[in-house]
Every structure is written in C-alpha cells, then in structure tokens.
Design a protein around this motif. Structure first.
Motif, PDB file in Angstrom:
ATOM      1  N   ILE A 203       1.067  -1.095   0.150  1.00  0.00           N
ATOM      2  CA  ILE A 203       0.001  -0.105   0.131  1.00  0.00           C
ATOM      3  C   ILE A 203       0.868   1.282  -0.070  1.00  0.00           C
ATOM      4  N   PHE A 204       1.948   1.081   0.670  1.00  0.00           N
ATOM      5  CA  PHE A 204       2.956   2.373   0.680  1.00  0.00           C
ATOM      6  C   PHE A 204       3.443   2.479  -0.413  1.00  0.00           C
ATOM      7  N   ALA A 205       3.962   1.595  -1.186  1.00  0.00           N
ATOM      8  CA  ALA A 205       4.411   1.389  -2.404  1.00  0.00           C
ATOM      9  C   ALA A 205       3.516   1.954  -3.598  1.00  0.00           C
ATOM     10  N   ALA A 206       2.163   1.518  -3.398  1.00  0.00           N
ATOM     11  CA  ALA A 206       1.284   2.005  -4.374  1.00  0.00           C
ATOM     12  C   ALA A 206       1.169   3.520  -4.276  1.00  0.00           C
ATOM     13  N   ALA A 207       1.113   3.895  -2.822  1.00  0.00           N
ATOM     14  CA  ALA A 207       1.008   5.333  -2.799  1.00  0.00           C
ATOM     15  C   ALA A 207       2.132   6.211  -3.212  1.00  0.00           C
ATOM     16  N   LEU A 208       3.414   5.601  -3.235  1.00  0.00           N
ATOM     17  CA  LEU A 208       4.487   6.228  -3.728  1.00  0.00           C
ATOM     18  C   LEU A 208       4.418   6.562  -5.078  1.00  0.00           C
ATOM     19  N   ILE A 209       4.061   5.382  -5.884  1.00  0.00           N
ATOM     20  CA  ILE A 209       4.003   5.311  -7.446  1.00  0.00           C
ATOM     21  C   ILE A 209       2.894   6.468  -7.737  1.00  0.00           C
ATOM     22  N   GLY A 210       1.522   6.515  -7.084  1.00  0.00           N
ATOM     23  CA  GLY A 210       0.477   7.285  -7.287  1.00  0.00           C
ATOM     24  C   GLY A 210       1.108   8.973  -7.080  1.00  0.00           C
ATOM     25  N   GLY A 211       1.774   8.998  -6.008  1.00  0.00           N
ATOM     26  CA  GLY A 211       2.281  10.429  -5.634  1.00  0.00           C
ATOM     27  C   GLY A 211       3.276  10.623  -6.795  1.00  0.00           C
ATOM     28  N   GLY A 212       4.304   9.773  -7.039  1.00  0.00           N
ATOM     29  CA  GLY A 212       5.280  10.053  -7.887  1.00  0.00           C
ATOM     30  C   GLY A 212       4.718  10.430  -9.200  1.00  0.00           C
ATOM     31  N   LEU A 213       3.723   9.963  -9.915  1.00  0.00           N
ATOM     32  CA  LEU A 213       3.289  10.078 -11.035  1.00  0.00           C
ATOM     33  C   LEU A 213       2.586  11.693 -11.081  1.00  0.00           C
ATOM     34  N   GLY A 214       2.019  12.166  -9.859  1.00  0.00           N
ATOM     35  CA  GLY A 214       1.533  13.328  -9.594  1.00  0.00           C
ATOM     36  C   GLY A 214       2.558  14.425  -9.693  1.00  0.00           C
ATOM     37  N   PHE A 215       3.711  14.164  -9.090  1.00  0.00           N
ATOM     38  CA  PHE A 215       4.708  15.062  -9.165  1.00  0.00           C
ATOM     39  C   PHE A 215       5.511  15.278 -10.446  1.00  0.00           C
ATOM     40  N   LEU A 216       5.410  13.990 -11.215  1.00  0.00           N
ATOM     41  CA  LEU A 216       6.259  13.971 -12.556  1.00  0.00           C
ATOM     42  C   LEU A 216       5.687  14.644 -13.291  1.00  0.00           C
ATOM     43  N   TRP A 217       4.259  14.924 -13.535  1.00  0.00           N
ATOM     44  CA  TRP A 217       3.355  15.822 -14.295  1.00  0.00           C
ATOM     45  C   TRP A 217       3.997  17.087 -14.478  1.00  0.00           C
ATOM     46  N   TYR A 218       4.436  17.669 -13.254  1.00  0.00           N
ATOM     47  CA  TYR A 218       5.057  19.033 -13.031  1.00  0.00           C
ATOM     48  C   TYR A 218       6.575  18.913 -13.210  1.00  0.00           C
ATOM     49  N   ASN A 219       7.043  17.735 -12.997  1.00  0.00           N
ATOM     50  CA  ASN A 219       8.519  17.753 -13.118  1.00  0.00           C
ATOM     51  C   ASN A 219       9.092  17.228 -14.382  1.00  0.00           C
ATOM     52  N   ALA A 220       8.262  16.857 -15.330  1.00  0.00           N
ATOM     53  CA  ALA A 220       8.909  16.617 -16.623  1.00  0.00           C
ATOM     54  C   ALA A 220       9.146  17.793 -17.421  1.00  0.00           C
ATOM     55  N   PRO A 221      10.374  17.604 -18.174  1.00  0.00           N
ATOM     56  CA  PRO A 221      11.113  18.654 -18.981  1.00  0.00           C
ATOM     57  C   PRO A 221      10.153  19.464 -19.740  1.00  0.00           C
ATOM     58  N   PRO A 222      10.307  20.806 -19.656  1.00  0.00           N
ATOM     59  CA  PRO A 222      11.039  21.625 -18.774  1.00  0.00           C
ATOM     60  C   PRO A 222      10.354  21.430 -17.102  1.00  0.00           C
TER      61      PRO A 222
END
Length: 360
Positions: free
Chosen positions: A241-260
């Motif tokens: 469950i922690f790992a799944a939340a990490l992936i979900g939160g990570g994708l949400g962050f990547l939306w804004y962290n994608a270049p540039p």
C-alpha cells in the motif's frame, strides 16, 4: 485507517473489500495520484512566491542548467503529502512495518527540507552541513533497523537473506543494525545524487518502489513464499500500500517535473524517497535485492565515490563530471535522452531483481 470499516462487514458487502491488500493498494495509488494533480499547481505557485529566486544552480555544473534558474525546489513536499495521506488512509495502522517506513520517510524528508530551506534562504548550494545530515540520517536509520529486527520472526532476526537461496542465511548478530543503517542511509544519499536532471530520479524511484512493493506482498503471504522459495515475513504485505501510494504520488509529481520542470524535487523528496526504499528493503529482508532493483542509484553513487577517490590520489578525473549523468551531459547527450535511457536501465534492473523470486 479505512481498514477499520471491515468491522461493519458481514462478509458479502462493500466493506469486505477493505480486507484485501490489493484493493487498498489500488485505492492508495488513486488517492495519491489525485492528490498530486489537485494540489500540485497550488503548491508550485506557493513555493514560487516564497522562494523568489528558486533553487541555486551550481557554478561548476553543465551550462545548460543555468536556464533552469528561478525554478522552485522542495517539490518533494507534494510527493510526501500525497504518500502520507494515502498510506494513513488505506494501510492498517496496527502494522509496525508501515510505521517504520513512514517514520523513516518523514525523518529523512525533514532533513532534506532543512537542507533545501538553507539553500534557498542563503542562495547557495551548500545547505546544511554534510556531517549534520549524515549524523541525523544514521540516527533515524539506526532506530528503524533496530525496530525492524525486533519485529522480524525469530528465525530471521539479525539474519541477512541471500537472493535465490531460501535456506542460506548469514547471521549478522549485533552488526545487523549497522548494516541496516548503511542500507537506509546509502539508499537515501544515492537517490539524492541521482536527482540532477528533470524527471531523472522520480521514475527510477517509482520503478524500484513498485518492485519492492511486489516483493513486500509476496514475502508477507505464506502461500507465495512457499511456492517461490523465499522467506516469510508476516505483516510486510501492507507495505504494498505504501509502495502504491509512492507510485501515485510520484506520477502526480512527474506531471509537473517533466522537462522543462516547473518544480524540482529537492532534497526534501530525494532523501525521503531513498530512505523509504532502504527501509522497505530492511523490513522485507531484501537488502541485497535493493542493490539490484535500485542499481541505477548504486551506479550514480559509485561514480561520485570513484571520482573523488581517484582525483585525490592522482589529481585527475575518471569522468568528465560526477554523478555520471553529468558525464553524459558533458559528452553532448541531450537531457531527455539521458533521462529516458536511465529509465530503461532502471526498468531492466527492476525486472532482474524480481527474477530473484525464483520458482523452486
């Protein structure tokens, strides 16, 4: 928290779904992802207002990085907020491994936050003293490793499990806690070193986290461990469950962290996520496998160690610049090219790590 709703279940209703780790893991992923999409832009706007000039750029870094001046940092706050909220909602809060990993993540996140804050306010790249960061990290890791050892089954307490060999255990005795400290602090700093290009660190973190989440689920299920020939560690399944939340939160962050990138993860995120990977590995008795699924981080860290040691000894450099992703930048590789190729390498290494869950 929502697991408590199972008390209202008669075994055939909606509440019964909350008994299943896989259902709650899917819900945790969705919750963290939605959280990231909803609060990402407001957080970035807040960071931009508060930080002004944003993260300081190294004077000796690649010239292409100067165009990133003014980009806010501490974006790791978005990942950690989504991760914490989602895990607290969907995981069983009576599970000690969940709390060990959560507190390690929070502890290293606070160290990273202090470092990012110092860099932004002083407008230099030094931040908090390296010795202070290391001392605090070792303290957190020591407490986590000791707690994990106390909750491990008696047959596995202070033992190092070797991949592929279920009956092969190395008794570390009192050295298990220092070993666990090395794993957790090493993972935290290795991810921190990798976080140097837009999107470079977060995807390998999600890939490694996903692999460790699968491992957590497997080693926490007696039937799977018997079939696959791995050690049974009761309770670790909740870490999926922690790992799944990490992936979900990570994708949400990547939306804004994608270049540039509109925001950088900062030490707030990289130290916390690296520490989390190390803590999961220690809890599940898969410390060696972490070095495989997180092999990219290992290479990044080794490139810095080799560069420093060789330069001190000879006055020359092995790489054009370290960590190694900067070496490829200096060689003329485009930033997206480096990032995507490193993602591919991470995926391959994660699959190799999962292959250690061999069928007997």
């Amino acid at each position: 928290m929502l697991y408590l709703l199972t008390e209202f279940s008669d075994g055939g209703d909606l509440f019964n779904l909350f008994r299943y780790i896989t259902f709650r893991a899917g819900a945790a992923f969705a919750t963290a992802l939605i959280f990231g999409f909803l609060f990402g832009r407001p957080l970035i706007n807040l960071l931009r207002r508060k930080q002004g000039k944003g993260q300081p750029i190294r004077d000796d870094g690649p010239a292409s990085h100067f165009s990133k001046a003014g980009t806010p940092t501490m974006g790791g706050l978005l990942i950690l907020s989504a991760l914490m909220v989602s895990t607290l909602l969907w995981a069983r809060l009576d599970n000690p491994y969940v709390w060990i990993v959560l507190l390690v993540t929070l502890g290293f996140g606070l160290i990273g936050f202090a470092d990012d804050y110092a860099k932004v306010t002083k407008q230099n790249t030094k931040g908090v003293s390296g010795r202070v960061r290391m001392a605090l990290g070792l303290l957190i890791a020591a407490l986590a490793a000791y707690a994990a050892a106390r909750f491990h089954p008696e047959a596995l307490t202070n033992q190092l499990a070797l991949p592929l060999f279920k009956n092969a255990l190395l008794n570390l005795g009192w050295f298990f806690v220092p070993f666990g400290m090395i794993v957790i602090v090493g993972a935290a700093n290795a991810v921190n070193l990798t976080d140097g290009l837009d999107g470079l660190a977060i995807m390998p973190v999600m890939i490694a986290g996903g692999a460790l989440g699968v491992i957590s689920y497997v080693v926490g299920n007696f039937n799977f461990t018997e079939y696959l020939g791995v050690h049974f560690v009761p309770g670790t399944g909740e870490l999926l469950i922690f790992a799944a939340a990490l992936i979900g939160g990570g994708l949400g962050f990547l939306w804004y962290n994608a270049p540039p990138a509109a925001v950088f993860m900062g030490d707030t995120g990289s130290l916390a996520l690296g520490g989390a990977l190390g803590a999961i590995a220690v809890c599940t008795k898969h410390e060696i496998v972490l070095a495989i699924v997180g092999g990219l981080f290992v290479v990044e860290a080794l490139s810095v160690i080799i560069q420093v040691l060789y330069f001190k000894r000879t006055g020359r450099r092995v790489f054009l610049m370290a960590p190694i992703h900067h070496h490829f930048e200096k060689k003329g590789w485009a930033e997206p090219q480096i990032v995507i190729r490193f993602w591919i390498i991470s995926l391959i290494l994660a699959l190799i790590g999962l292959a250690t869950l061999k069928v007997r």
